[in-house]
Design a protein around this motif. Sequence first.
Motif, PDB file in Angstrom:
ATOM      1  N   GLY A  64      13.061 -42.994  76.669  1.00 55.67           N
ATOM      2  CA  GLY A  64      13.616 -41.906  75.878  1.00 55.67           C
ATOM      3  C   GLY A  64      14.414 -40.916  76.660  1.00 55.67           C
ATOM      4  O   GLY A  64      14.506 -40.994  77.288  1.00 55.67           O
ATOM      5  N   HIS A  85      10.309 -37.101  74.528  1.00 53.88           N
ATOM      6  CA  HIS A  85       9.294 -37.079  73.773  1.00 53.88           C
ATOM      7  C   HIS A  85       8.512 -36.686  72.909  1.00 53.88           C
ATOM      8  O   HIS A  85       7.740 -36.834  72.294  1.00 53.88           O
ATOM      9  CB  HIS A  85       8.125 -38.049  74.063  1.00 53.88           C
ATOM     10  CG  HIS A  85       8.556 -40.197  74.147  1.00 53.88           C
ATOM     11  ND1 HIS A  85       8.166 -40.846  72.847  1.00 53.88           N
ATOM     12  CD2 HIS A  85       9.403 -40.869  75.113  1.00 53.88           C
ATOM     13  CE1 HIS A  85       8.960 -42.103  73.162  1.00 53.88           C
ATOM     14  NE2 HIS A  85       9.874 -41.736  74.514  1.00 53.88           N
ATOM     15  N   ALA A 275       8.231 -47.511  72.835  1.00 48.96           N
ATOM     16  CA  ALA A 275       9.597 -46.732  72.703  1.00 48.96           C
ATOM     17  C   ALA A 275      10.511 -47.080  73.785  1.00 48.96           C
ATOM     18  O   ALA A 275      10.268 -47.385  74.876  1.00 48.96           O
ATOM     19  CB  ALA A 275       9.341 -45.420  72.369  1.00 48.96           C
ATOM     20  N   VAL A 279      14.246 -43.212  70.987  1.00 48.01           N
ATOM     21  CA  VAL A 279      13.582 -42.309  70.622  1.00 48.01           C
ATOM     22  C   VAL A 279      14.036 -40.726  71.348  1.00 48.01           C
ATOM     23  O   VAL A 279      14.566 -41.017  72.900  1.00 48.01           O
ATOM     24  CB  VAL A 279      12.451 -42.083  70.746  1.00 48.01           C
ATOM     25  CG1 VAL A 279      11.863 -40.861  70.748  1.00 48.01           C
ATOM     26  CG2 VAL A 279      11.936 -43.674  70.243  1.00 48.01           C
ATOM     27  N   ASP A 315      10.661 -48.932  68.114  1.00 40.35           N
ATOM     28  CA  ASP A 315      11.672 -47.102  67.852  1.00 40.35           C
ATOM     29  C   ASP A 315      11.203 -46.068  66.854  1.00 40.35           C
ATOM     30  O   ASP A 315      11.674 -45.969  66.073  1.00 40.35           O
ATOM     31  CB  ASP A 315      13.422 -47.668  67.223  1.00 40.35           C
ATOM     32  CG  ASP A 315      14.613 -46.285  67.488  1.00 40.35           C
ATOM     33  OD1 ASP A 315      14.772 -45.650  67.956  1.00 40.35           O
ATOM     34  OD2 ASP A 315      15.503 -46.385  65.948  1.00 40.35           O
ATOM     35  N   ASP A 317       8.460 -42.670  66.570  1.00 38.71           N
ATOM     36  CA  ASP A 317       7.246 -41.634  67.879  1.00 38.71           C
ATOM     37  C   ASP A 317       6.181 -41.871  67.708  1.00 38.71           C
ATOM     38  O   ASP A 317       5.271 -42.411  66.349  1.00 38.71           O
ATOM     39  CB  ASP A 317       8.236 -40.589  67.699  1.00 38.71           C
ATOM     40  CG  ASP A 317       8.018 -39.764  66.467  1.00 38.71           C
ATOM     41  OD1 ASP A 317       7.477 -39.299  65.518  1.00 38.71           O
ATOM     42  OD2 ASP A 317       9.486 -39.999  65.738  1.00 38.71           O
TER      43      ASP A 317
END
Length: 383
Positions: A64, A85, A275, A279, A315, A317
Amino acid sequence: MSRTIFLGSRIFDGDHFHDGKALIVRDGRIEAIVAGEALPEGKMVKLEGGVLAPGFIDAQVNGGGGRMLNDAPSPESMFIIADGHSPYGTTSLLPTLITDTSTATKEAIAAAKDAVKTDRGVAGLHLEGPHLAPARKGAHVAELMRPVEDADVRQLVDARQAIGTLMVTMAAEQVTPTQIRALSEAGVIVSIGHSDANAEQAEAAFAAGARGVTHLFNAMSQIGHRAPGLAGTALDHPSIWCGIIADGHHVDRKTMRIALRAKQGEGKLFFVTDAMSLVGSEQDSFTLNGRTVRRQEGDFCSKLVLADGTLAGADIDMTAAIRYGLTYLDLSLAEALRMASAYPAAFLRLADRGFLRPGMRADLVHLSDKLEAKATWRAGTLL
């Protein structure tokens, strides 16, 4: 003493919704939920509608903020990933190292030992490999996969004592029940994944103490009418927890709805993002073990693929996973929120998170009426 009062939003405490009430936070902990007209003195935070809910907890985050943990297994990388994130409501996560060298594994363990001493969102470490099955390698490098040795068990037990929360994904074919039992009894969270195990192998792993399965349905033996595989055995077992990627690419929505109806015991399905570095970043591609991973647009969200089309992480969240649950999985808002907070907290044994109850950490996310993260607090501090 520091007291903050949140008002102006519906409050979801992990069990129930509260309307017309205020959340009281004192010294980074939940103090109470009270009627709006019975407020103590303190700093007022006036929210504009939406829902105030427990912060999200993600057990599987490879990257991320433009950084993959494998690129540089360091505390700095872990903090960059957590910061990437947090705008999406995630207050605690496990940085995840996918299959790599023994040196990278040692570096990740050392980094997690330092990172968990701070309060910057790193709740522990997830080692997804190298003890996986080449037959179900997914985007991992098969040449680095190998069986668990006694020295690995000792290393992981020592790491768990220093880190606190340590999750390891292993194929049932690469670890013995005796080794699983030793890890589990030492507090290591063993999750079976990237495995071609049959039902008997899966049951033996669960009986020995394996607690869950990693990204249900992906990179594992599937359900057949005479061969339940790892996926079917996990769904049939009442106490096995199952992480699942709700992005519209990794698992068909019909299959996810079937799985949700099947998991009715203590073990539940919970959201993981899996992820990658994109992100919280403006990048469109990155390198994974020397291979380029590119973003492709999709109906609900984009997907990440290698040159041969193999899915390479997600990809997505956590707020997007919640929106997917409401849109396509027939979930109530309460259950979708639990799948992002209360359930992963229970799976990871993070006893002070996942609910807004007196004494628990004031990890919070404010969601708009469209379920977009508007603000995130960790231990009562705005991020």
